[in-house]
Scaffold this motif. Structure first.
Motif, PDB file in Angstrom:
ATOM      1  N   PHE A  90       0.811  -1.192  -0.052  1.00 10.96           N
ATOM      2  CA  PHE A  90      -0.064  -0.150  -0.065  1.00 10.96           C
ATOM      3  C   PHE A  90       0.797   1.542  -0.038  1.00 10.96           C
ATOM      4  N   LYS A  91       2.334   1.199  -0.378  1.00  8.37           N
ATOM      5  CA  LYS A  91       3.238   2.329  -0.383  1.00  8.37           C
ATOM      6  C   LYS A  91       3.049   3.089   0.864  1.00  8.37           C
ATOM      7  N   ASN A  92       3.118   2.357   1.928  1.00 11.72           N
ATOM      8  CA  ASN A  92       3.020   3.347   3.385  1.00 11.72           C
ATOM      9  C   ASN A  92       4.538   3.418   3.976  1.00 11.72           C
ATOM     10  N   PRO A  93       5.444   4.194   3.641  1.00  7.72           N
ATOM     11  CA  PRO A  93       6.345   4.123   4.169  1.00  7.72           C
ATOM     12  C   PRO A  93       6.611   4.418   5.811  1.00  7.72           C
ATOM     13  N   THR A  94       5.762   5.203   6.401  1.00  9.17           N
ATOM     14  CA  THR A  94       5.912   5.441   7.770  1.00  9.17           C
ATOM     15  C   THR A  94       5.698   3.970   8.376  1.00  9.17           C
ATOM     16  N   ALA A  95       4.399   3.262   7.795  1.00  8.97           N
ATOM     17  CA  ALA A  95       4.221   1.985   8.405  1.00  8.97           C
ATOM     18  C   ALA A  95       5.365   0.814   8.449  1.00  8.97           C
TER      19      ALA A  95
ATOM     20  N   ASP B 163      19.409  -7.691  -4.716  1.00 10.63           N
ATOM     21  CA  ASP B 163      19.356  -6.847  -5.900  1.00 10.63           C
ATOM     22  C   ASP B 163      18.987  -5.331  -5.462  1.00 10.63           C
ATOM     23  N   PHE B 164      18.221  -5.437  -4.293  1.00  8.18           N
ATOM     24  CA  PHE B 164      17.535  -3.975  -3.898  1.00  8.18           C
ATOM     25  C   PHE B 164      18.579  -3.214  -3.126  1.00  8.18           C
ATOM     26  N   GLY B 165      19.452  -4.136  -2.254  1.00  4.02           N
ATOM     27  CA  GLY B 165      20.668  -3.414  -1.515  1.00  4.02           C
ATOM     28  C   GLY B 165      20.532  -3.942   0.044  1.00  4.02           C
TER      29      GLY B 165
ATOM     30  N   VAL C 234      13.754   2.333   3.269  1.00  5.99           N
ATOM     31  CA  VAL C 234      12.537   2.745   3.023  1.00  5.99           C
ATOM     32  C   VAL C 234      12.784   4.143   2.060  1.00  5.99           C
ATOM     33  N   ASN C 235      13.614   5.008   2.381  1.00  4.38           N
ATOM     34  CA  ASN C 235      14.209   5.841   1.234  1.00  4.38           C
ATOM     35  C   ASN C 235      14.216   5.480  -0.006  1.00  4.38           C
ATOM     36  N   LYS C 236      15.125   4.466  -0.254  1.00  4.70           N
ATOM     37  CA  LYS C 236      15.235   3.720  -1.493  1.00  4.70           C
ATOM     38  C   LYS C 236      13.739   3.382  -2.207  1.00  4.70           C
ATOM     39  N   PHE C 237      12.985   2.566  -1.121  1.00  8.14           N
ATOM     40  CA  PHE C 237      11.839   1.979  -1.438  1.00  8.14           C
ATOM     41  C   PHE C 237      10.888   3.338  -2.248  1.00  8.14           C
TER      42      PHE C 237
ATOM     43  N   GLN D  55      11.836   6.250  -3.450  1.00  7.13           N
ATOM     44  CA  GLN D  55      12.333   6.596  -4.816  1.00  7.13           C
ATOM     45  C   GLN D  55      11.755   5.663  -5.874  1.00  7.13           C
ATOM     46  N   ASN D  56      11.984   4.216  -5.605  1.00  2.20           N
ATOM     47  CA  ASN D  56      12.048   3.276  -6.716  1.00  2.20           C
ATOM     48  C   ASN D  56      10.621   2.778  -6.947  1.00  2.20           C
ATOM     49  N   SER D  57       9.575   2.704  -5.680  1.00  2.00           N
ATOM     50  CA  SER D  57       8.452   1.695  -5.717  1.00  2.00           C
ATOM     51  C   SER D  57       7.188   2.708  -5.356  1.00  2.00           C
ATOM     52  N   CYS D  58       7.258   3.741  -4.956  1.00  2.00           N
ATOM     53  CA  CYS D  58       6.147   4.560  -4.547  1.00  2.00           C
ATOM     54  C   CYS D  58       5.614   5.196  -5.936  1.00  2.00           C
ATOM     55  N   HIS D  59       5.092   4.649  -6.664  1.00  2.00           N
ATOM     56  CA  HIS D  59       4.437   5.268  -7.762  1.00  2.00           C
ATOM     57  C   HIS D  59       3.252   4.596  -8.096  1.00  2.00           C
ATOM     58  N   GLU D  60       2.274   5.299  -8.820  1.00  2.00           N
ATOM     59  CA  GLU D  60       0.865   4.680  -8.846  1.00  2.00           C
ATOM     60  C   GLU D  60       0.924   3.654 -10.117  1.00  2.00           C
ATOM     61  N   HIS D  61       2.001   3.689 -10.885  1.00  2.00           N
ATOM     62  CA  HIS D  61       1.984   2.787 -12.074  1.00  2.00           C
ATOM     63  C   HIS D  61       2.401   1.262 -11.700  1.00  2.00           C
ATOM     64  N   LEU D  62       2.974   1.158 -10.360  1.00  6.69           N
ATOM     65  CA  LEU D  62       3.341  -0.005 -10.157  1.00  6.69           C
ATOM     66  C   LEU D  62       2.471  -0.617  -8.907  1.00  6.69           C
ATOM     67  N   LEU D  63       2.007  -1.782  -9.445  1.00  7.84           N
ATOM     68  CA  LEU D  63       1.172  -2.426  -8.354  1.00  7.84           C
ATOM     69  C   LEU D  63       1.916  -3.862  -7.990  1.00  7.84           C
ATOM     70  N   GLU D  64       1.831  -3.738  -6.484  1.00  3.79           N
ATOM     71  CA  GLU D  64       2.663  -4.839  -5.954  1.00  3.79           C
ATOM     72  C   GLU D  64       2.028  -5.783  -4.856  1.00  3.79           C
ATOM     73  N   LYS D  65       2.245  -7.073  -4.819  1.00  4.33           N
ATOM     74  CA  LYS D  65       1.593  -7.801  -3.697  1.00  4.33           C
ATOM     75  C   LYS D  65       2.677  -8.849  -3.228  1.00  4.33           C
ATOM     76  N   HIS D  66       2.917  -8.760  -2.201  1.00  8.86           N
ATOM     77  CA  HIS D  66       3.837  -9.609  -1.221  1.00  8.86           C
ATOM     78  C   HIS D  66       2.795 -10.683  -0.728  1.00  8.86           C
ATOM     79  N   SER D  67       3.163 -12.105  -1.047  1.00 12.77           N
ATOM     80  CA  SER D  67       2.392 -13.059  -0.358  1.00 12.77           C
ATOM     81  C   SER D  67       3.241 -13.993   0.443  1.00 12.77           C
ATOM     82  N   GLY D  68       3.395 -13.727   1.722  1.00 13.00           N
ATOM     83  CA  GLY D  68       3.997 -14.678   2.593  1.00 13.00           C
ATOM     84  C   GLY D  68       3.367 -15.642   3.023  1.00 13.00           C
ATOM     85  N   LYS D  69       4.153 -16.877   3.169  1.00 12.04           N
ATOM     86  CA  LYS D  69       3.458 -17.982   3.547  1.00 12.04           C
ATOM     87  C   LYS D  69       4.376 -19.030   4.051  1.00 12.04           C
TER      88      LYS D  69
END
Length: 170
Positions: A33-38, A54-56, A65-68, A70-84
């Motif tokens: 949900f691109k929530n750097p504070t959380a 690869d991310f560092g 989070v600063n790098k995140f 810059q690179n990931s907090c964009h509306e055109h990027l839809l992400e889903k982490h599915s941990g199991k």
């Protein structure tokens, strides 16, 4: 005869494991949900170890989070982490280790591709002074990845929905 101390100890272990699972899922949801504070709030405030291949590699959650941002907090990027498949082991009353499988999916609407990554996380968790579990060390190891174009003949007019409840398509 059942020993009350044993029962209380088992309850405390179950509560710790459950709280650590909630912590990890809170972290992944903050990423999605691109929530750097959380995201930052999931880590110990002092020195941590974060190795995301690869991310560092980072010694502070804020640097990661600063790098995140810059690179990931964009509306055109839809992400889903599915941990199991978590394996959580209490090492002491204040320290635990965790091992997770992860399936990560990214859709880049602007560049018209999908990325799928499978890998594992190995974590160390510690309780803070308030008794909350936080991430101290986290290492992600990629097992496999695949890029798929969504602009090929098979996907001549892709409809990538940002959200079903918004009914907004791109």
């Amino acid at each position: 005869m059942i020993n009350r101390r044993d029962i209380q100890s088992k309850i405390e272990i179950l509560e710790a494991v459950n709280n650590i699972k909630k912590l990890k899922f809170s972290y992944w949801n903050a990423c999605d949900f691109k929530n750097p504070t959380a995201m930052v709030e999931c880590f110990l405030p002092d020195k941590v170890h974060i190795d995301f291949e690869d991310f560092g590699i980072f010694n502070s959650a804020q640097d990661m989070v600063n790098k995140f941002q810059q690179n990931s907090c964009h509306e055109h990027l839809l992400e889903k982490h599915s941990g199991k498949n978590p394996v959580i082991n209490l090492l002491s009353n204040n320290e635990a280790s965790g091992f997770w499988s992860l399936s990560y999916n990214l859709i880049d609407i602007k560049k018209s591709f999908c990325l799928n990554i499978n890998g594992t996380y190995e974590d160390i968790y510690r309780k803070n002074k308030n008794g909350n579990w936080l991430i101290q060390d986290t290492v992600f190891k990629k097992i496999a990845s695949a890029y798929t174009s969504v602009s090929s003949e098979h996907y001549s007019k892709p409809r990538i929905g940002l959200s079903l409840w918004l009914k907004k398509t791109v």
